[in-house]
Design a protein around this motif. Structure first.
Motif, PDB file in Angstrom:
ATOM      1  N   GLY A 136       0.840  -1.188   0.000  1.00 22.60           N
ATOM      2  CA  GLY A 136       0.000   0.000   0.000  1.00 22.60           C
ATOM      3  C   GLY A 136       0.873   1.235   0.000  1.00 22.60           C
ATOM      4  O   GLY A 136       2.108   1.148  -0.055  1.00 22.60           O
TER       5      GLY A 136
ATOM      6  N   GLU B 115      -6.832   9.138   3.004  1.00 23.61           N
ATOM      7  CA  GLU B 115      -6.818   7.711   3.265  1.00 23.61           C
ATOM      8  C   GLU B 115      -5.649   7.020   2.568  1.00 23.61           C
ATOM      9  O   GLU B 115      -5.207   7.446   1.507  1.00 23.61           O
ATOM     10  CB  GLU B 115      -8.132   7.080   2.791  1.00 23.61           C
ATOM     11  CG  GLU B 115      -9.374   7.578   3.534  1.00 23.61           C
ATOM     12  CD  GLU B 115      -9.348   7.182   4.992  1.00 23.61           C
ATOM     13  OE1 GLU B 115      -8.916   6.044   5.293  1.00 23.61           O
ATOM     14  OE2 GLU B 115      -9.771   8.010   5.828  1.00 23.61           O
TER      15      GLU B 115
ATOM     16  N   THR C  19      -3.892   3.957   0.458  1.00 24.52           N
ATOM     17  CA  THR C  19      -4.284   3.130  -0.682  1.00 24.52           C
ATOM     18  C   THR C  19      -3.617   1.769  -0.533  1.00 24.52           C
ATOM     19  O   THR C  19      -2.407   1.702  -0.295  1.00 24.52           O
ATOM     20  CB  THR C  19      -3.837   3.788  -1.999  1.00 24.52           C
ATOM     21  OG1 THR C  19      -4.480   5.056  -2.137  1.00 24.52           O
ATOM     22  CG2 THR C  19      -4.189   2.921  -3.193  1.00 24.52           C
ATOM     23  N   TYR C  20      -4.409   0.697  -0.672  1.00 25.60           N
ATOM     24  CA  TYR C  20      -3.861  -0.651  -0.529  1.00 25.60           C
ATOM     25  C   TYR C  20      -4.140  -1.479  -1.770  1.00 25.60           C
ATOM     26  O   TYR C  20      -5.140  -1.272  -2.468  1.00 25.60           O
ATOM     27  CB  TYR C  20      -4.470  -1.355   0.686  1.00 25.60           C
ATOM     28  CG  TYR C  20      -4.020  -0.779   2.009  1.00 25.60           C
ATOM     29  CD1 TYR C  20      -2.805  -1.149   2.562  1.00 25.60           C
ATOM     30  CD2 TYR C  20      -4.811   0.142   2.692  1.00 25.60           C
ATOM     31  CE1 TYR C  20      -2.376  -0.616   3.780  1.00 25.60           C
ATOM     32  CE2 TYR C  20      -4.400   0.672   3.901  1.00 25.60           C
ATOM     33  CZ  TYR C  20      -3.184   0.296   4.436  1.00 25.60           C
ATOM     34  OH  TYR C  20      -2.759   0.830   5.628  1.00 25.60           O
ATOM     35  N   ASP C  21      -3.235  -2.421  -2.027  1.00 22.26           N
ATOM     36  CA  ASP C  21      -3.448  -3.417  -3.070  1.00 22.26           C
ATOM     37  C   ASP C  21      -4.207  -4.574  -2.416  1.00 22.26           C
ATOM     38  O   ASP C  21      -3.620  -5.407  -1.722  1.00 22.26           O
ATOM     39  CB  ASP C  21      -2.100  -3.893  -3.620  1.00 22.26           C
ATOM     40  CG  ASP C  21      -2.248  -4.843  -4.804  1.00 22.26           C
ATOM     41  OD1 ASP C  21      -3.228  -5.614  -4.818  1.00 22.26           O
ATOM     42  OD2 ASP C  21      -1.386  -4.823  -5.688  1.00 22.26           O
TER      43      ASP C  21
ATOM     44  N   VAL D 292       1.821   1.346  -6.653  1.00 20.60           N
ATOM     45  CA  VAL D 292       1.039   1.648  -5.463  1.00 20.60           C
ATOM     46  C   VAL D 292       1.243   3.084  -4.979  1.00 20.60           C
ATOM     47  O   VAL D 292       0.296   3.745  -4.550  1.00 20.60           O
ATOM     48  CB  VAL D 292       1.342   0.616  -4.349  1.00 20.60           C
ATOM     49  CG1 VAL D 292       2.755   0.746  -3.820  1.00 20.60           C
ATOM     50  CG2 VAL D 292       0.327   0.718  -3.238  1.00 20.60           C
TER      51      VAL D 292
ATOM     52  N   ARG E  91      -0.620   5.453  -7.351  1.00 14.88           N
ATOM     53  CA  ARG E  91      -2.060   5.436  -7.100  1.00 14.88           C
ATOM     54  C   ARG E  91      -2.411   6.308  -5.905  1.00 14.88           C
ATOM     55  O   ARG E  91      -3.368   7.084  -5.946  1.00 14.88           O
ATOM     56  CB  ARG E  91      -2.543   4.008  -6.864  1.00 14.88           C
ATOM     57  CG  ARG E  91      -2.607   3.138  -8.103  1.00 14.88           C
ATOM     58  CD  ARG E  91      -3.071   1.737  -7.743  1.00 14.88           C
ATOM     59  NE  ARG E  91      -4.358   1.774  -7.052  1.00 14.88           N
ATOM     60  CZ  ARG E  91      -4.717   0.906  -6.107  1.00 14.88           C
ATOM     61  NH1 ARG E  91      -3.881  -0.054  -5.733  1.00 14.88           N
ATOM     62  NH2 ARG E  91      -5.907   0.996  -5.549  1.00 14.88           N
ATOM     63  N   ALA E  92      -1.640   6.191  -4.828  1.00 14.01           N
ATOM     64  CA  ALA E  92      -1.905   6.999  -3.640  1.00 14.01           C
ATOM     65  C   ALA E  92      -1.769   8.488  -3.951  1.00 14.01           C
ATOM     66  O   ALA E  92      -2.608   9.306  -3.535  1.00 14.01           O
ATOM     67  CB  ALA E  92      -0.954   6.600  -2.509  1.00 14.01           C
TER      68      ALA E  92
ATOM     69  N   HIS F 273      -4.749   9.689  -6.049  1.00 21.62           N
ATOM     70  CA  HIS F 273      -5.972   9.881  -5.262  1.00 21.62           C
ATOM     71  C   HIS F 273      -5.936  11.214  -4.517  1.00 21.62           C
ATOM     72  O   HIS F 273      -6.942  11.932  -4.462  1.00 21.62           O
ATOM     73  CB  HIS F 273      -6.134   8.736  -4.262  1.00 21.62           C
ATOM     74  CG  HIS F 273      -6.408   7.412  -4.903  1.00 21.62           C
ATOM     75  ND1 HIS F 273      -6.416   6.232  -4.204  1.00 21.62           N
ATOM     76  CD2 HIS F 273      -6.681   7.071  -6.186  1.00 21.62           C
ATOM     77  CE1 HIS F 273      -6.686   5.230  -5.021  1.00 21.62           C
ATOM     78  NE2 HIS F 273      -6.837   5.722  -6.242  1.00 21.62           N
TER      79      HIS F 273
ATOM     80  N   ASP G 167      -7.006   5.265 -12.415  1.00 20.94           N
ATOM     81  CA  ASP G 167      -6.843   6.342 -11.440  1.00 20.94           C
ATOM     82  C   ASP G 167      -6.418   7.673 -12.044  1.00 20.94           C
ATOM     83  O   ASP G 167      -6.408   8.688 -11.349  1.00 20.94           O
ATOM     84  CB  ASP G 167      -5.811   5.920 -10.390  1.00 20.94           C
ATOM     85  CG  ASP G 167      -6.224   4.667  -9.647  1.00 20.94           C
ATOM     86  OD1 ASP G 167      -7.169   4.742  -8.850  1.00 20.94           O
ATOM     87  OD2 ASP G 167      -5.613   3.606  -9.889  1.00 20.94           O
TER      88      ASP G 167
END
Length: 215
Positions: A72, A79, A81-83, A140, A143-144, A147, A175
């Motif tokens: 993650g 928040e 972000t997790y795989d 990952v 992605r975080a 977001h 994303d």
């Protein structure tokens, strides 16, 4: 695709990536380098686009006992972000990683304070934002960061990197508006293998690059 196509260093990779992106019509562009190494690449992209350079900070959340294995990522705010597939495969829950997550969030906040140096970050709302890293492996942290950037309501968000794992580039399209990769080798094992010089970027270098671009 072979390692004969490797980039000499991050700065040179940034120049090539900037050339790839410069032929487009951008609306009030802003380039964000994903700290640390992505800022070095992003510097060349920002110069090519005639855009300001700023920083995005995301920290990998490693698996217990395997900190290098990211399951993650988290930014300074918002928040984590997790795989989820990786969590299931390892038999982990978000609660199992709460302590690690908070430690990485604290480090993200520290780095953000250091990099900004008391200034306000560049506004992102309504702009074409280009998020740049030195490579995309699991995706990952990208992605975080994506977001967190979306919370600031950019007009568009493009992720760009010199080298990407093909499957991660495809997954990241959920994303961001677009993923741009100069190389997408099927045999990518480590980003550093595609650079001749992949020395770790320091906090001081990040601060220097941000200052040179924004002064």
């Amino acid at each position: 695709m072979t390692r004969a196509h490797a980039f000499p260093d991050r700065r040179t990779a940034g120049l090539h990536l900037g050339e790839q992106l410069s032929g487009r019509a951008w609306h009030d562009p802003l380039v964000l380098g994903l700290a640390r190494g992505g800022v070095v690449v992003a510097h060349g992209v920002a110069a090519a686009l005639g855009a300001p350079l700023d920083v995005a900070v995301a920290r990998k959340i490693g698996a217990p006992g395997r900190p290098e294995f990211g399951v993650g990522a988290v930014t300074a705010h918002g928040e984590a972000t997790y795989d989820t597939r990786t969590l299931r495969a390892l038999g982990l829950s978000v609660d199992d990683l709460r302590e690690t997550c908070e430690a990485e969030r604290a480090e993200a906040r520290r780095r953000e304070r250091v990099y900004l140096g008391g200034r306000e970050r560049e506004p992102r709302a309504g702009r074409d934002v280009v998020l740049v890293d030195d490579g995309l492996a699991t995706g990952v942290t990208a992605r975080a960061a994506a977001h967190a950037i979306h919370e600031d309501r950019p007009r568009s968000l493009v992720f760009a990197a010199p080298v990407c794992a093909p499957e991660s580039a495809v997954a990241l399209k959920a994303d961001v508006d677009e993923v741009v990769c100069l190389l997408a080798p099927d045999d990518l094992r480590a980003i550093g293998e595609w650079y001749v010089d992949f020395e770790q970027t320091s906090d001081d270098e990040v601060v220097e690059l941000l200052g040179s671009e924004l002064s």
